[in-house]
Design a protein around this motif. Structure first.
Motif, PDB file in Angstrom:
ATOM      1  N   VAL A   1       0.853  -1.188   0.000  1.00 20.59           N
ATOM      2  CA  VAL A   1       0.000   0.000   0.000  1.00 20.59           C
ATOM      3  C   VAL A   1       0.889   1.238   0.000  1.00 20.59           C
ATOM      4  O   VAL A   1       1.714   1.422   0.901  1.00 20.59           O
ATOM      5  CB  VAL A   1      -0.933   0.013   1.233  1.00 20.59           C
ATOM      6  CG1 VAL A   1      -1.783   1.286   1.249  1.00 20.59           C
ATOM      7  CG2 VAL A   1      -1.821  -1.224   1.231  1.00 20.59           C
ATOM      8  N   VAL A   2       0.731   2.071  -1.009  1.00 27.03           N
ATOM      9  CA  VAL A   2       1.539   3.283  -1.140  1.00 27.03           C
ATOM     10  C   VAL A   2       0.631   4.497  -0.981  1.00 27.03           C
ATOM     11  O   VAL A   2      -0.344   4.653  -1.715  1.00 27.03           O
ATOM     12  CB  VAL A   2       2.248   3.342  -2.509  1.00 27.03           C
ATOM     13  CG1 VAL A   2       3.039   4.640  -2.649  1.00 27.03           C
ATOM     14  CG2 VAL A   2       3.155   2.132  -2.695  1.00 27.03           C
ATOM     15  N   GLN A   3       0.976   5.365  -0.028  1.00 22.62           N
ATOM     16  CA  GLN A   3       0.221   6.598   0.177  1.00 22.62           C
ATOM     17  C   GLN A   3       1.107   7.843   0.142  1.00 22.62           C
ATOM     18  O   GLN A   3       0.607   8.960   0.048  1.00 22.62           O
ATOM     19  CB  GLN A   3      -0.535   6.549   1.505  1.00 22.62           C
ATOM     20  CG  GLN A   3       0.325   6.278   2.722  1.00 22.62           C
ATOM     21  CD  GLN A   3      -0.500   6.127   3.989  1.00 22.62           C
ATOM     22  OE1 GLN A   3      -1.679   6.428   4.028  1.00 22.62           O
ATOM     23  NE2 GLN A   3       0.155   5.651   5.045  1.00 22.62           N
ATOM     24  N   ASP A   4       2.427   7.650   0.195  1.00 24.33           N
ATOM     25  CA  ASP A   4       3.350   8.776   0.159  1.00 24.33           C
ATOM     26  C   ASP A   4       3.327   9.430  -1.228  1.00 24.33           C
ATOM     27  O   ASP A   4       3.559   8.756  -2.241  1.00 24.33           O
ATOM     28  CB  ASP A   4       4.766   8.297   0.475  1.00 24.33           C
ATOM     29  CG  ASP A   4       5.776   9.419   0.375  1.00 24.33           C
ATOM     30  OD1 ASP A   4       5.788  10.285   1.266  1.00 24.33           O
ATOM     31  OD2 ASP A   4       6.543   9.440  -0.617  1.00 24.33           O
ATOM     32  N   PRO A   5       3.046  10.746  -1.321  1.00 24.72           N
ATOM     33  CA  PRO A   5       2.934  11.421  -2.623  1.00 24.72           C
ATOM     34  C   PRO A   5       4.193  11.313  -3.479  1.00 24.72           C
ATOM     35  O   PRO A   5       4.099  11.121  -4.699  1.00 24.72           O
ATOM     36  CB  PRO A   5       2.650  12.883  -2.243  1.00 24.72           C
ATOM     37  CG  PRO A   5       2.046  12.813  -0.877  1.00 24.72           C
ATOM     38  CD  PRO A   5       2.721  11.656  -0.209  1.00 24.72           C
ATOM     39  N   CYS A   6       5.361  11.424  -2.869  1.00 29.38           N
ATOM     40  CA  CYS A   6       6.611  11.340  -3.633  1.00 29.38           C
ATOM     41  C   CYS A   6       6.804   9.948  -4.228  1.00 29.38           C
ATOM     42  O   CYS A   6       7.207   9.798  -5.391  1.00 29.38           O
ATOM     43  CB  CYS A   6       7.804  11.700  -2.746  1.00 29.38           C
ATOM     44  SG  CYS A   6       7.827  13.427  -2.231  1.00 29.38           S
ATOM     45  N   LEU A   7       6.499   8.945  -3.444  1.00 28.64           N
ATOM     46  CA  LEU A   7       6.644   7.568  -3.914  1.00 28.64           C
ATOM     47  C   LEU A   7       5.624   7.270  -5.007  1.00 28.64           C
ATOM     48  O   LEU A   7       5.942   6.596  -5.995  1.00 28.64           O
ATOM     49  CB  LEU A   7       6.481   6.595  -2.741  1.00 28.64           C
ATOM     50  CG  LEU A   7       6.895   5.144  -2.979  1.00 28.64           C
ATOM     51  CD1 LEU A   7       8.305   5.056  -3.531  1.00 28.64           C
ATOM     52  CD2 LEU A   7       6.781   4.350  -1.681  1.00 28.64           C
TER      53      LEU A   7
ATOM     54  N   LEU B   1      -2.295   3.662  -3.642  1.00 29.74           N
ATOM     55  CA  LEU B   1      -1.979   2.694  -4.693  1.00 29.74           C
ATOM     56  C   LEU B   1      -1.745   1.359  -4.004  1.00 29.74           C
ATOM     57  O   LEU B   1      -0.996   1.288  -3.028  1.00 29.74           O
ATOM     58  CB  LEU B   1      -0.725   3.094  -5.477  1.00 29.74           C
ATOM     59  CG  LEU B   1      -0.706   4.474  -6.140  1.00 29.74           C
ATOM     60  CD1 LEU B   1       0.613   4.670  -6.897  1.00 29.74           C
ATOM     61  CD2 LEU B   1      -1.896   4.661  -7.068  1.00 29.74           C
ATOM     62  N   ILE B   2      -2.406   0.323  -4.498  1.00 29.37           N
ATOM     63  CA  ILE B   2      -2.189  -1.021  -3.968  1.00 29.37           C
ATOM     64  C   ILE B   2      -1.512  -1.845  -5.066  1.00 29.37           C
ATOM     65  O   ILE B   2      -2.087  -2.061  -6.133  1.00 29.37           O
ATOM     66  CB  ILE B   2      -3.497  -1.698  -3.529  1.00 29.37           C
ATOM     67  CG1 ILE B   2      -4.221  -0.856  -2.474  1.00 29.37           C
ATOM     68  CG2 ILE B   2      -3.216  -3.096  -2.981  1.00 29.37           C
ATOM     69  CD1 ILE B   2      -5.565  -1.429  -2.050  1.00 29.37           C
TER      70      ILE B   2
END
Length: 291
Positions: free
Chosen positions: A141-147, A193-194
């Protein structure tokens, strides 16, 4: 003697023709054999999307070695839910109506989504059956804007190549009517994003490889349950299979070599001005056969 001399060129010509026919027939049979043994070239195929179930593991794993589960798994009593026929029909109809509203949405809002909801839908996906109960899935699970933006850069770079070179005219033309291309704005705007990875093998406590049977099928079932769970929670996504992005994303997300990217889901609420293609689904009689 004169007659033999005059016929010599004819004999030579006949022999040459016969040799040519034999060689042509031999080469033709060889080509047929090669065609049967060789798979057609498909430059758009992603190596990460290949199921490794049929690939033998390294010799470090003994054929007779037990793979880590208890030899005799205890069985416990089970009692399933039982509904009346009327209730079954009602529940099945209601669930169908819910999932029939599911659409692939490419215009996602940046409005925040409760993290607990994401936890719950992934827990739900983790209830999926798997080969020998190996549970060969990892949900990143991605929540960091830069990533998220780095992921977008990787995906768009590869997708542009896919559209222009790898996928071919037929595939690209089929996608034109859906108005989709390599620009993936939703990878920035979606709050989550998953990325779903299949584990093509696991590790035993002693470090040796552990077979994950039917890993791709198992993870695909989990993805289907995840889509249903998202729809049930009022969230939307688009199923994305970014071809040839797996290795770069695996490095970016620091995932081990045994994990291969299967699916990428941007998750969130639709934008207020979101649109979807006016598509219809096949009727029941076209997808079900009763014997």
């Amino acid at each position: 003697m004169a007659l033999f001399s005059s016929l010599t060129p004819v004999f030579i010509a006949i022999i040459c023709v016969l040799i040519g026919v034999i060689m042509k027939k031999t080469n033709g049979e060889k080509e047929k054999r090669d065609t049967k043994t060789k798979h057609p070239s498909r430059p758009w195929v992603d190596e990460d999307l290949k199921d490794g179930t049929d690939h033998p593991l390294e010799e470090e794993e003994g054929e007779e070695e037990w793979q880590g589960l208890e030899e005799n798994v205890a069985h416990v009593p089970f009692t399933g839910e039982r509904y009346s026929e009327a209730e079954m029909i009602k529940r099945s109809q209601t669930f169908y109506e819910l999932l029939n509203k599911r659409r692939s949405v490419r215009f996602l809002s940046d409005e925040p989504v409760p993290r607990e909801v994401i936890d719950n839908v992934i827990r739900t996906a983790g209830t999926a059956p798997s080969g020998a109960h190996t549970e060969p899935w990892t949900f990143v699970v991605v929540q960091d804007p830069c990533l998220k933006h780095k992921i977008r850069e990787i995906v768009e770079e590869e997708e542009e190549i896919n559209y222009k070179k790898r996928m071919g005219d037929r595939w690209v033309n089929d996608l034109k009517r859906l108005r989709t291309n390599w620009i993936k704005e939703y990878l920035d705007t979606a709050p989550y994003l998953i990325l779903i990875f299949k584990q093509v093998y696991g590790r035993l406590p002693n470090g040796k490889k552990k077979t994950h049977y039917y890993n791709e099928i198992s993870v695909s079932i989990a993805c289907g349950i995840l889509l249903a769970a998202l729809q049930n929670a009022g969230l939307y996504t688009v199923t994305s299979t970014p071809l040839n992005c797996g290795p770069q994303l695996r490095v970016l997300l620091q995932r081990p070599a045994n994990e291969k990217l299967l699916l990428l889901l941007p998750v969130g609420y639709p934008k207020k001005d979101a649109t979807v293609p006016a598509l219809t689904r096949k009727p029941l009689e076209d997808i079900m056969v009763v014997m």
